[in-house]
Design a protein around this motif. Structure first.
Motif, PDB file in Angstrom:
ATOM      1  N   TYR A  53       0.812  -1.216   0.000  1.00  0.00           N
ATOM      2  CA  TYR A  53       0.000   0.000   0.000  1.00  0.00           C
ATOM      3  C   TYR A  53       0.850   1.273   0.000  1.00  0.00           C
ATOM      4  CZ  TYR A  53      -4.106  -2.859   0.853  1.00  0.00           C
ATOM      5  OH  TYR A  53      -5.112  -3.783   0.745  1.00  0.00           O
ATOM      6  N   SER A 149      -4.652  -6.425  -9.252  1.00  0.00           N
ATOM      7  CA  SER A 149      -4.914  -5.327  -8.315  1.00  0.00           C
ATOM      8  C   SER A 149      -5.529  -4.141  -9.041  1.00  0.00           C
ATOM      9  CB  SER A 149      -3.624  -4.902  -7.615  1.00  0.00           C
ATOM     10  OG  SER A 149      -3.103  -5.951  -6.830  1.00  0.00           O
ATOM     11  N   GLN A 153      -9.422  -2.782  -8.603  1.00  0.00           N
ATOM     12  CA  GLN A 153      -9.688  -1.418  -8.159  1.00  0.00           C
ATOM     13  C   GLN A 153     -10.668  -0.710  -9.110  1.00  0.00           C
ATOM     14  OE1 GLN A 153      -8.935  -1.062  -5.043  1.00  0.00           O
ATOM     15  NE2 GLN A 153      -7.480   0.607  -5.147  1.00  0.00           N
ATOM     16  N   ARG A 856      -5.872  -4.178   6.441  1.00  0.00           N
ATOM     17  CA  ARG A 856      -7.064  -4.138   5.581  1.00  0.00           C
ATOM     18  C   ARG A 856      -8.257  -4.808   6.269  1.00  0.00           C
ATOM     19  NH1 ARG A 856     -10.323  -6.077   1.662  1.00  0.00           N
ATOM     20  NH2 ARG A 856     -10.546  -4.764  -0.212  1.00  0.00           N
ATOM     21  N   HIS A 876     -14.740  -2.721  -2.561  1.00  0.00           N
ATOM     22  CA  HIS A 876     -13.357  -3.202  -2.489  1.00  0.00           C
ATOM     23  C   HIS A 876     -12.348  -2.072  -2.693  1.00  0.00           C
ATOM     24  CE1 HIS A 876      -9.710  -5.473  -3.452  1.00  0.00           C
ATOM     25  NE2 HIS A 876     -10.297  -6.560  -2.969  1.00  0.00           N
ATOM     26  N   SER A 877     -12.556  -1.278  -3.707  1.00  0.00           N
ATOM     27  CA  SER A 877     -11.580  -0.223  -4.000  1.00  0.00           C
ATOM     28  C   SER A 877     -11.550   0.825  -2.898  1.00  0.00           C
ATOM     29  CB  SER A 877     -11.918   0.450  -5.338  1.00  0.00           C
ATOM     30  OG  SER A 877     -13.185   1.090  -5.277  1.00  0.00           O
ATOM     31  N   ASP A 880      -9.548  -0.582  -0.032  1.00  0.00           N
ATOM     32  CA  ASP A 880      -8.125  -0.525  -0.380  1.00  0.00           C
ATOM     33  C   ASP A 880      -7.575   0.899  -0.266  1.00  0.00           C
ATOM     34  OD1 ASP A 880      -7.306  -3.090  -0.761  1.00  0.00           O
ATOM     35  OD2 ASP A 880      -7.654  -3.127  -2.918  1.00  0.00           O
TER      36      ASP A 880
END
Length: 909
Positions: A53, A149, A153, A856, A876-877, A880
């Motif tokens: 991240y 990934s 996103q 997370r 989800h995005s 994240d």
């Protein structure tokens, strides 16, 4: 080419079998195995330095017209998957019920996004592919991870913009309770009669998918509103209080009389032998000078002592009440002594005159009595608890603690002090049901009592010389709760105008927004209709307020219907300022917004980023934030398992006070981290603990005295620190008599890593304890035997190693080095060939290789609780993005909350 998406429940089936056939790691061997010389704090820093991240995603997530990157998939990703995955998950061999070449690579619109999320997870966690069968070099792995990934996103952002979410739900029981407390300015337990809440699959009680309104709920809510207002609003004259003023000379009269009777009986028995009579009577009288081990009374003038007793039959111990107060005498020559260390108790019986409602004030003059050596540095101030109870018969009795916190007794016997409790009588349940039906002295007994308990671990005794009780107490009339509703106004003589002011204010607070003119007029019409049937304006207003509290506008978390459209389509789904205030208050206070939040919402300033941060800081430092810590931690960690644990059946047995300390520890630890904005990685390991004396003794931590929780340094001892090694969490995941690796492993995966294992397959055989060979096995040996069954192996290979790492902890969370004379073996190997050497090895691995997963998971859990709904792939995005921002700002818990509240996820409907 990959085509025809494979449709199934992604997480459960895929996770079930890929553990058995996938392995491997994301990091190099050097990165995965930290040098043993590193401390856990150093590993924490090292693990953070290679967080994914900290780097931007490979694809931008903001685009006007997002498109699936299928070209890269065909040209780059397919060849890698064909080389490393197709042998196990292709046409000829479908391991784990997944055939990779049939998954739809269009994550924006395809049906297989859940499968691709799982593929990304096992790649990141080193679960795929198996190193002993197929290889995937680091560059190929990185290529697949970066493409997945980025696609996830973009797909998540796209799906969030094109799909709706619903947080429409009713208030939970605890939210209703706190809302009424804050609205009415009263500390009572208003919602105790509401049915208990169910838990969602995520473990939370405030999930929109669970909070529906049943007929039972509706009926109870109506009664609840009426009862709450009856306790806040007074329509009658001030009730006359009843007083008790009880010296210990009075309270001991039965026991002193029984002692004197023994002397008289002995003297009568030996009256014909004066010499022997004098000898034995003097010996008996001298025995009365000895200090009993239990609670006793003392005559300070003569030194005579008598053990305190109590019996319910005959009402011999009941103290008479009085209509007027008496001044407590400045001194007393009789005291009660409650020795320390054994929960010694003193009962003061009040008869059948204690009111049903109102506040009972209990005042006791007490001091700290150091029995022997006053220079003994090991003695520390004792603590006092207050109970309320009754015993009507052999079969019917109740004892309930009514003091919210233990009261340290620090005064010396030369200067005793007054200690005081205010007890809401309406919250005490059950009361003695035969009050008014049975006479004092008859059976069943209608009497009730208060009970003082020396609750300290310290051996220091508590000395009490006088007790005062008064009920109901009203320091002002009308009480503050009444004046809060019927506030001062220049329109007080105009009933309709005054009612309009009261209703406008109350509806705004209860409904979390200003009422519309039409809504207000409907309530005023109701007021006018019933006013003639009521004796006073206050009574009519109270009836209308009950309808306000029975309205869906109070009971439900509702969306405002009259919302002006925004200029941007992306803003159409934004919370209004009042909805934002409500969500924020329910999140951090488990209640309704206060006046400051509502005023900021009224003038539109709450949506300002700076003002929102200011409000978060204010709310987190408010005592009401303890509700958030209590509710979130209890639901996140599934502490109901600990609530249901029967301490009397554990081995060793858990005392009620130790179990209570275990229940409090994770909440106190979380709240300390919240107040200090500590890194959430401290949940994995911290160099401090939050303990009181009982828990410190359980852990073997010296120099902790008193029943209050405080921060104690652990000096980097890996056996304690963080959540994983807290005794209550270990005890609730045992079988009561021994450790239970399976329970502990499942709990770790579900609550800490947010990676729950699938349910066992239908063909799983049960452990046959009737088999004498199996019965002789230890728990670990039974699990190993159970694992040998093919139907069991795939699940246990993922779960058991996590739980075996806790084997140094017994059934109640104490550290042990041997089991039945054999050294503890807490070493296990994970599915990715990572060895865990006990709990320290577990902590090292999590801090080195699983930081991103844990942080997370924390964001996911907090967001689920904050939104009051399950999260979906469309979120989800956002999860994240919040995780990335938190990781880049040192992982603080309060920082995580600020980033969550500032996010589109929190501020959107």
């Amino acid at each position: 080419m990959f085509a025809h998406p494979f449709r199934a429940n992604a997480r459960a089936l895929f996770a079930l079998l890929c553990w058995a056939c996938f392995s491997g790691i994301c990091l190099t061997a050097e990165e995965r195995a930290p040098a043993p010389s590193r401390s856990l704090e150093e590993i924490k820093q090292h693990g953070a330095s290679h967080s994914k991240y900290l780097e931007p995603t490979t694809r931008p997530t903001e685009t006007l017209a997002p498109q699936a990157d299928l070209q890269t998939f065909r040209d780059v990703i397919v060849p890698i998957l064909e080389e490393s995955c197709i042998d196990c998950h292709g046409p000829g061999n479908v391991e784990g019920n997944i055939q990779i070449d049939t998954l739809d690579p269009n994550l924006l619109e395809g049906a297989d996004v859940d499968w691709w999320v799982e593929v990304l997870a096992v790649l990141n966690n080193g679960e795929m592919p198996p190193p002993d069968e197929l290889e995937m070099d680091d560059e190929d792995r990185r290529t697949v991870v970066e493409w997945l990934s980025g696609e996830i996103q973009v797909a998540s952002t796209f799906r969030r913009a094109t799909s709706g979410h619903s947080s429409f739900r009713r208030l939970t029981r605890y939210e209703t309770n706190h809302a009424l407390q804050d609205l009415l300015g009263l500390p009572y337990e208003f919602a105790k009669d509401l049915p208990p809440e169910a838990h969602s699959d995520d473990g939370f009680q405030n999930s929109s998918e669970m909070l529906h309104m049943s007929v039972k709920h509706l009926e109870t809510y109506r009664q609840l509103a009426r009862q709450a207002l009856d306790r806040a609003i007074v329509l009658d004259k001030q009730p006359a209080p009843i007083h008790w003023s009880i010296s210990m000379k009075q309270n001991s009269q039965v026991d002193r009389h029984q002692q004197q009777s023994k002397l008289d009986q002995l003297a009568e028995k030996l009256k014909d032998d004066p010499e022997k009579q004098k000898q034995e009577v003097d010996a008996l009288r001298e025995s009365f000078q000895e200090i009993p081990r239990d609670t006793h009374y003392r005559n300070l003038t003569t030194g005579q002592k008598v053990s305190a007793s109590w019996a319910y039959n005959g009402a011999r111990y009941a103290m008479d009440s009085e209509d007027a107060p008496r001044v407590m005498p400045p001194t007393s020559d009789h005291v009660a002594v409650l020795p320390g260390g054994r929960n010694q108790k003193l009962i003061v019986e009040l008869g059948d005159q204690v009111p049903n409602q109102g506040v009972m004030r209990v005042r006791v003059r007490a001091s700290w009595l150091r029995e022997h050596d006053t220079s003994n540095d090991e003695l520390h101030p004792p603590s006092l608890q207050l109970d309320f109870g009754w015993r009507a018969s052999n079969e019917g009795r109740a004892d309930m603690r009514v003091s919210l916190a233990d009261q340290p007794i620090t005064a010396s016997p030369d200067e005793p002090q007054i200690y005081e409790w205010d007890v809401p009588l309406g919250d005490i349940y059950p009361r003695n049901s035969v009050r008014g039906a049975s006479k004092m002295g008859a059976m069943p007994s209608p009497s009730e009592y208060i009970r003082f308990v020396n609750s300290s671990v310290s051996k220091a005794a508590i000395q009490i010389d006088h007790v005062e009780v008064v009920a109901p107490v009203n320091d002002q009339w009308p009480p503050a709760s009444h004046q809060r509703i019927f506030f001062a106004s220049e329109h007080r003589d105009d009933e309709l105008q005054y009612a309009s002011e009261i209703l406008t204010s109350f509806m705004r607070q209860a409904w979390r927004r200003p009422p519309s003119d039409a809504e207000l007029q409907r309530k005023l019409k109701l007021f006018t209709a019933i006013r003639g049937q009521c004796e006073s304006m206050e009574e009519a207003t109270s009836e209308v307020l009950a309808s306000v509290l029975s309205s869906p506008n109070f009971l439900y978390v509702v969306r405002e219907t009259e919302t002006e459209p925004s200029e941007s389509d992306s803003d159409l789904d934004r919370l209004t300022p009042h909805e934002l205030a409500t969500r924020l208050a329910l999140f951090l206070w488990c209640s309704v917004p206060d006046d400051e939040l509502l005023e900021l919402a009224d003038n539109g300033r709450l949506t300002s980023a700076d003002e929102l941060n200011n409000q978060i800081d204010r709310m987190l430092t408010d005592p009401k934030a303890e509700r958030f810590s209590q509710q979130f931690v209890h639901q996140w960690l599934d502490l109901q398992l600990l609530d249901f644990l029967n301490g009397a059946e554990t081995k060793p047995r858990l005392s009620p006070s130790l179990k209570e300390a275990m229940q409090r520890e994770p909440i106190a630890f979380f709240h300390e981290m919240l107040q200090q904005d500590e890194s959430v990685l401290h949940f994995i390991h911290a160099d401090f603990a939050m303990v009181n004396e009982r828990l410190a003794q359980h852990y073997g931590i010296p120099h902790v005295h008193g029943n209050h929780f405080r921060r104690v340094s652990l000096q980097s001892d890996p056996r304690r620190g963080g959540l994983l090694t807290q005794a209550g969490l270990l005890a609730m995941n045992s079988d009561g008599t021994n450790s239970h690796p399976l329970k502990r492993g499942v709990w770790l995966l579900e609550s800490i890593l947010n990676d729950p294992p699938p349910p066992p397959p239908p063909a799983v055989p049960e452990i046959d304890l009737a088999d004498p060979e199996i019965a002789k096995m230890t728990l670990i040996e039974r699990m190993e035997d159970h694992r040998n069954h093919p139907a069991c192996m795939s699940c246990h290979s993922k779960i058991d190693p996590w739980g075996i790492a806790f084997e140094n902890y017994d059934a109640v969370g104490r550290w042990r080095n041997s089991i039945n004379g054999k050294p503890v073996d807490a070493t296990a190997t994970l599915f990715n060939q990572q060895e865990l050497s006990g709990v320290e090895g577990l902590k090292r691995y999590l801090l080195e290789d699983r930081q991103d997963q844990f942080v997370r998971a924390m964001v996911h859990k907090l967001a689920t609780f904050a939104l009051g709904r399950p999260l979906t792939f469309a979120d989800h995005s956002s999860v994240d993005q919040i995780t990335a921002e938190v990781r880049q700002q040192d992982d603080g818990l309060a920082t995580m909350i600020r980033q969550l509240v500032a996010s589109d996820l929190f501020q959107s409907k």
